[in-house]
Design a protein around this motif. Structure first.
Motif, short mmCIF file in Angstrom:
data_model
loop_
_atom_site.label_atom_id
_atom_site.label_comp_id
_atom_site.label_asym_id
_atom_site.label_seq_id
_atom_site.Cartn_x
_atom_site.Cartn_y
_atom_site.Cartn_z
N GLU A 141 60.31 29.53 39.77
CA GLU A 141 58.90 29.87 39.98
C GLU A 141 58.44 31.04 39.09
O GLU A 141 58.09 32.11 39.59
CB GLU A 141 58.64 30.20 41.45
CG GLU A 141 58.91 29.05 42.38
CD GLU A 141 58.60 29.37 43.84
OE1 GLU A 141 58.19 30.50 44.15
OE2 GLU A 141 58.78 28.46 44.67
N PRO A 142 58.40 30.83 37.77
CA PRO A 142 58.04 31.92 36.86
C PRO A 142 56.54 32.15 36.73
O PRO A 142 55.99 32.14 35.63
CB PRO A 142 58.66 31.47 35.54
CG PRO A 142 58.53 29.99 35.61
CD PRO A 142 58.75 29.63 37.05
N TRP A 143 55.86 32.31 37.83
CA TRP A 143 54.43 32.58 37.81
C TRP A 143 54.14 33.66 38.84
O TRP A 143 54.98 34.00 39.65
CB TRP A 143 53.62 31.31 38.09
CG TRP A 143 54.06 30.54 39.30
CD1 TRP A 143 53.79 30.82 40.60
CD2 TRP A 143 54.89 29.37 39.31
NE1 TRP A 143 54.38 29.91 41.43
CE2 TRP A 143 55.05 29.00 40.66
CE3 TRP A 143 55.48 28.60 38.32
CZ2 TRP A 143 55.81 27.89 41.04
CZ3 TRP A 143 56.22 27.51 38.72
CH2 TRP A 143 56.37 27.16 40.05
N LEU A 144 52.93 34.21 38.79
CA LEU A 144 52.56 35.28 39.70
C LEU A 144 52.40 34.75 41.12
O LEU A 144 51.85 33.67 41.34
CB LEU A 144 51.23 35.91 39.25
CG LEU A 144 51.27 36.62 37.89
CD1 LEU A 144 49.88 37.08 37.51
CD2 LEU A 144 52.24 37.79 37.93
N HIS A 145 52.90 35.52 42.07
CA HIS A 145 52.77 35.18 43.48
C HIS A 145 51.87 36.24 44.13
O HIS A 145 51.98 37.42 43.83
CB HIS A 145 54.13 35.17 44.17
CG HIS A 145 55.03 34.10 43.65
ND1 HIS A 145 55.15 32.88 44.25
CD2 HIS A 145 55.86 34.06 42.57
CE1 HIS A 145 56.01 32.14 43.58
NE2 HIS A 145 56.45 32.83 42.55
N THR A 146 51.03 35.83 45.04
CA THR A 146 50.12 36.76 45.70
C THR A 146 50.51 36.94 47.16
O THR A 146 51.11 36.05 47.76
CB THR A 146 48.66 36.27 45.60
OG1 THR A 146 47.82 37.23 46.21
CG2 THR A 146 48.47 34.92 46.28
N LYS A 147 50.15 38.12 47.68
CA LYS A 147 50.40 38.39 49.09
C LYS A 147 49.13 38.22 49.91
O LYS A 147 49.16 38.25 51.13
CB LYS A 147 50.94 39.81 49.26
CG LYS A 147 52.31 39.98 48.63
CD LYS A 147 52.83 41.38 48.76
CE LYS A 147 54.21 41.43 48.11
NZ LYS A 147 54.54 42.69 47.57
N THR A 148 48.01 38.07 49.22
CA THR A 148 46.72 37.88 49.90
C THR A 148 46.42 36.40 50.04
O THR A 148 46.93 35.58 49.25
CB THR A 148 45.58 38.57 49.11
OG1 THR A 148 45.50 37.95 47.82
CG2 THR A 148 45.83 40.06 48.94
N PRO A 149 45.61 36.03 51.03
CA PRO A 149 45.29 34.60 51.18
C PRO A 149 44.45 34.11 50.00
O PRO A 149 43.71 34.87 49.37
CB PRO A 149 44.50 34.54 52.48
CG PRO A 149 44.09 35.92 52.79
CD PRO A 149 45.02 36.86 52.07
N GLU A 150 44.57 32.84 49.71
CA GLU A 150 43.80 32.25 48.61
C GLU A 150 42.33 32.19 48.99
O GLU A 150 41.98 31.83 50.11
CB GLU A 150 44.30 30.84 48.30
CG GLU A 150 45.64 30.82 47.63
CD GLU A 150 46.00 29.44 47.10
OE1 GLU A 150 45.09 28.68 46.72
OE2 GLU A 150 47.20 29.13 47.08
N PRO A 151 41.44 32.54 48.04
CA PRO A 151 40.00 32.48 48.33
C PRO A 151 39.50 31.03 48.35
O PRO A 151 40.17 30.13 47.85
CB PRO A 151 39.39 33.26 47.16
CG PRO A 151 40.36 33.09 46.05
CD PRO A 151 41.72 33.03 46.70
N GLN A 152 38.32 30.83 48.91
CA GLN A 152 37.73 29.49 48.96
C GLN A 152 37.33 29.02 47.56
O GLN A 152 37.44 27.84 47.26
CB GLN A 152 36.48 29.49 49.86
CG GLN A 152 36.79 29.75 51.32
CD GLN A 152 37.55 28.58 51.95
OE1 GLN A 152 37.42 27.45 51.53
NE2 GLN A 152 38.38 28.90 52.94
N GLY A 153 36.87 29.94 46.71
CA GLY A 153 36.46 29.60 45.34
C GLY A 153 37.50 30.08 44.35
O GLY A 153 38.70 29.95 44.55
N GLU A 154 37.01 30.69 43.28
CA GLU A 154 37.91 31.18 42.24
C GLU A 154 38.40 32.58 42.56
O GLU A 154 37.83 33.29 43.39
CB GLU A 154 37.18 31.19 40.89
CG GLU A 154 35.97 32.11 40.86
CD GLU A 154 35.14 31.94 39.61
OE1 GLU A 154 34.93 32.95 38.94
OE2 GLU A 154 34.71 30.82 39.32
N TRP A 155 39.47 32.98 41.89
CA TRP A 155 39.99 34.35 42.03
C TRP A 155 39.07 35.26 41.21
O TRP A 155 38.87 35.04 40.03
CB TRP A 155 41.40 34.45 41.48
CG TRP A 155 42.43 33.72 42.29
CD1 TRP A 155 42.89 32.47 42.08
CD2 TRP A 155 43.13 34.20 43.42
NE1 TRP A 155 43.82 32.12 43.01
CE2 TRP A 155 44.01 33.19 43.84
CE3 TRP A 155 43.12 35.41 44.13
CZ2 TRP A 155 44.85 33.33 44.93
CZ3 TRP A 155 43.97 35.54 45.21
CH2 TRP A 155 44.80 34.52 45.61
#
Length: 160
Positions: A141-155
């Motif tokens: 998994e060589p990509w960024l991982h977030t600790k916040t929930p995913e937004p409904q639209g774009e980041w």
């Protein structure tokens, strides 16, 4: 020298020779590994005498020239042509590199040897089987991982 993982009970043979067009002034020979696992023939080394004044400076340019003007059956991968995607990775002159960033003049001598990546099974000609690579890539998994929930639209990114 490249050691290819050959199909069982096979030996690489001498293949066809494709001469340069009449009147070619600057010619370089490209020795290309050819193999079709669905066929009955052993792998072979085909040679192509390319008028390098009619193609670009990179090995990928020469391969495209060969496919377009000399042998439409040649199989290889290419995509971005900028050294980013890695799809044109192959062994050129005994070195694993990208065909889009490696110049044919960088290969010493009159002959430029091109083969598929030696550590991967061959699908056809210069096209390796990427199945294991993609499985290993996904496992790390060589990509960024977030600790916040995913937004409904774009980041959204703030200037800070």
């Amino acid at each position: 020298m490249v050691e290819l993982a050959l199909p069982k009970n096979s030996r690489v043979q001498k293949g066809q020779h494709h001469p340069a067009p009449a009147g070619a002034k600057k010619v370089k020979t490209f020795k290309v590994y050819r193999y079709d696992p669905e066929g009955t023939e052993n792998p072979r080394w085909d040679t192509y005498d390319v008028d390098v004044e009619a193609c670009g400076p990179m090995v990928l340019d020469a391969l495209i020239y060969i496919k377009n003007t000399m042998d439409p059956t040649l199989a290889f991968r290419r995509s971005c042509r900028e050294g980013v995607c890695g799809s044109c990775a192959m062994n050129i002159g005994g070195r694993n590199t990208l065909a889009c960033t490696h110049g044919w003049e960088e290969v010493p001598g009159q002959t430029c040897t091109i083969s598929p990546l030696p550590h991967m099974p061959v699908i056809k000609d210069l096209v390796p089987d990427m199945t294991l690579f993609y499985a290993q890539y996904a496992s790390i998994e060589p990509w960024l991982h977030t600790k916040t929930p995913e937004p409904q639209g774009e980041w959204l990114q703030t200037p800070a």
